[in-house]
Structures are given as C-alpha cells and as structure tokens.
Design a protein around this motif. Sequence first.
Motif, mmCIF file in Angstrom:
data_model
loop_
_atom_site.group_PDB
_atom_site.id
_atom_site.type_symbol
_atom_site.label_atom_id
_atom_site.label_comp_id
_atom_site.label_asym_id
_atom_site.label_seq_id
_atom_site.Cartn_x
_atom_site.Cartn_y
_atom_site.Cartn_z
ATOM 1 N N UNK A 60 0.844 -1.198 0.000
ATOM 2 C CA UNK A 60 0.000 0.000 0.000
ATOM 3 C C UNK A 60 0.877 1.244 0.000
ATOM 4 N N UNK A 61 1.915 1.258 0.810
ATOM 5 C CA UNK A 61 2.848 2.387 0.829
ATOM 6 C C UNK A 61 3.505 2.560 -0.536
ATOM 7 N N UNK A 62 3.795 1.442 -1.206
ATOM 8 C CA UNK A 62 4.452 1.475 -2.514
ATOM 9 C C UNK A 62 3.496 1.779 -3.659
ATOM 10 N N UNK A 117 0.991 0.041 9.919
ATOM 11 C CA UNK A 117 1.096 1.072 8.894
ATOM 12 C C UNK A 117 -0.207 1.225 8.115
ATOM 13 N N UNK A 118 -0.857 0.097 7.827
ATOM 14 C CA UNK A 118 -2.049 0.136 6.970
ATOM 15 C C UNK A 118 -2.794 -1.182 7.070
ATOM 16 N N UNK A 215 -7.462 2.809 1.035
ATOM 17 C CA UNK A 215 -6.190 2.544 1.698
ATOM 18 C C UNK A 215 -5.171 3.641 1.408
ATOM 19 N N UNK A 216 -5.128 4.109 0.156
ATOM 20 C CA UNK A 216 -4.181 5.161 -0.202
ATOM 21 C C UNK A 216 -4.517 6.471 0.502
ATOM 22 N N UNK A 217 -5.803 6.747 0.685
ATOM 23 C CA UNK A 217 -6.199 7.985 1.351
ATOM 24 C C UNK A 217 -5.724 7.999 2.809
ATOM 25 N N UNK A 218 -5.755 6.827 3.437
ATOM 26 C CA UNK A 218 -5.369 6.728 4.847
ATOM 27 C C UNK A 218 -3.864 6.612 5.034
#
Length: 299
Positions: A60-62, A117-118, A215-218
Amino acid sequence: MTSDSSRALLSQLTPSPDKVEAYLGDTYVLESVEHLTRLGIDPATFARRHSLLLLKPDAIVARAVAPTLEWLGANGFEVVGAYRVAVDRHLARALWYFAWNIASPERRRLADLLVDISDALVLVVRDTDGALPAPVRLTEAKGATDPRKRRRGELRYLLGRHNYLLNLVHSPDDPADVLRELAIYFDEPTRAGLLTRLGAGVDQAGEVARIAAELYERTPAGSFDRASALARIARDLGAEEPVSDEDCARLLYSAWDAGRDLDPWSVIVLGSYVLPMRSGTRSQTLRPVAANDWLEARP
C-alpha cells in the motif's frame, strides 16, 4: 471428517508429508474444509483452482495495487474477489506460524511495526491456465522472498522493491495452504459471501479500485530508500549518520533501549537493511513447495 479422510484430502493438496501431519489438527484448515463441504463445494477442487494474494501494508505504501492487477491479468490470473483486511501481530503470526520460529526478534519487531502502517488488500484469484494448481503457479510466478533470486517477469521483480522483508506480496504455497489462509483472512459470513459470488462472474476491478483508494487515502506513499530512512532517524535522534550496517543497527538498538519515539516507517526501512532477519535456531519450517515438487509428487 475423520482423521483418515482428512489425511486423504490433504495428501491430494500438498506433496509435503510433514505439512499433512501438521494440518490434520490445524483449526484454520479444519474450519475451511467443514465450511466448504457444508456448502456443497469440494475443498480440493476449490483449493486447486483458486489462490489468495495478500498485498501487505508495504504494498500500500508502494502504491503497488495497479501494477499487481496488470501483472495478474497478463499472467493468466483472474481476480474473483477483493477484500480489505485489518492486519495485526496475531494475523502475521497465524499466517507464518510454521516459519516464524526462525525469524529473528528484530524481524518480528519490524513486522509488528509494519502491520500498524495500513490495512491490507486480499485478492482471491482464479487461474485460467490450469497446468498447475493455482497457488503453486502463482507462488512460482510471483518470485522469491530473497531479492537476489528474483527474475525479470516475476511480480516481485516488477514491483521493484528489492528487499527481503519489504517484499510487498504474499501467497499460499500450495492448495493445502489456500484452505488454511482462507480461514485466517475471512470469518464465516465473509467466506459465505465470497463463495456465493464466485459463480456470478462479477468484474472485481471496481471493487479493487475502491479499496485501493480508501487505503491510499489513509496511508501516505513512502520512500523505500535506506539513506532517506537513516537521515530521518539520525535527525530525530540528533545523532550523526553512521556509515556501516553494524553502526546503523547499533543506532536502532540504542534508540529502542532508550525508549525513543521514532518514525515507524523509517525504522522499518532502515531495519530491513541492517538488522538480522533469521535467528540462529535450527529451522523447523514446513519447506515451501516448488512447482517441480508438485509435479514429481503427483501421479
């Protein structure tokens, strides 16, 4: 199911005798088998035709969702389900129960930071190829955990984060693992909904995009660069930037011992490069299944 029938089923789904014995008493495996059987679905057929792909918090971070979907489609895998799954230290230990005994304490600590992290994205995939069981082919095609062993065309190679710990995706090794992980990720109502929708042929692209956007928004995108992570940690500690892996590791150990509050993502990235990933304990891991193992073991 009786012990004999369970052994007969599992023997169809993995070439590993050790795994058969271990899974005979595994709650997650038993739960999936019972549920599928009760719904009139053959567990062996389901587990051969389907697999699960976990896009971990580092994926998700990537921002790895879109390239993963493209790779799946190009490699003959159809996404038939998409779910946002909350991850914590217990889910990590359930997934890697038979391998976590050789993880170093440092790796476990980093993994526990990573799950905060997510949330994660779990994709249920169906193999349109059919030459091998879906989980076996997906595991072979996604690439090794060790970045030195990854090859062009594999998913982990494509995603480009060449790191041992931050490998972005996970999938079950063989059909027996599919049954186990199905019950780890999903409770019975969620599984029932998934199994009901499998035959409907509903395009999952919109659902994947919706979950990815949430997920990207958070979760902000982040750098996987070691130097950037070290600079952030040294700045927060008011310390000089060490050069060697050993001195970087000492910096992290000292900060942990002192109870310093550091940026979790920077600790994960730097730690993934400089801290030991394996303990010195003799491995009791159930060996991952390779495609040739499966072919040699099957009639």
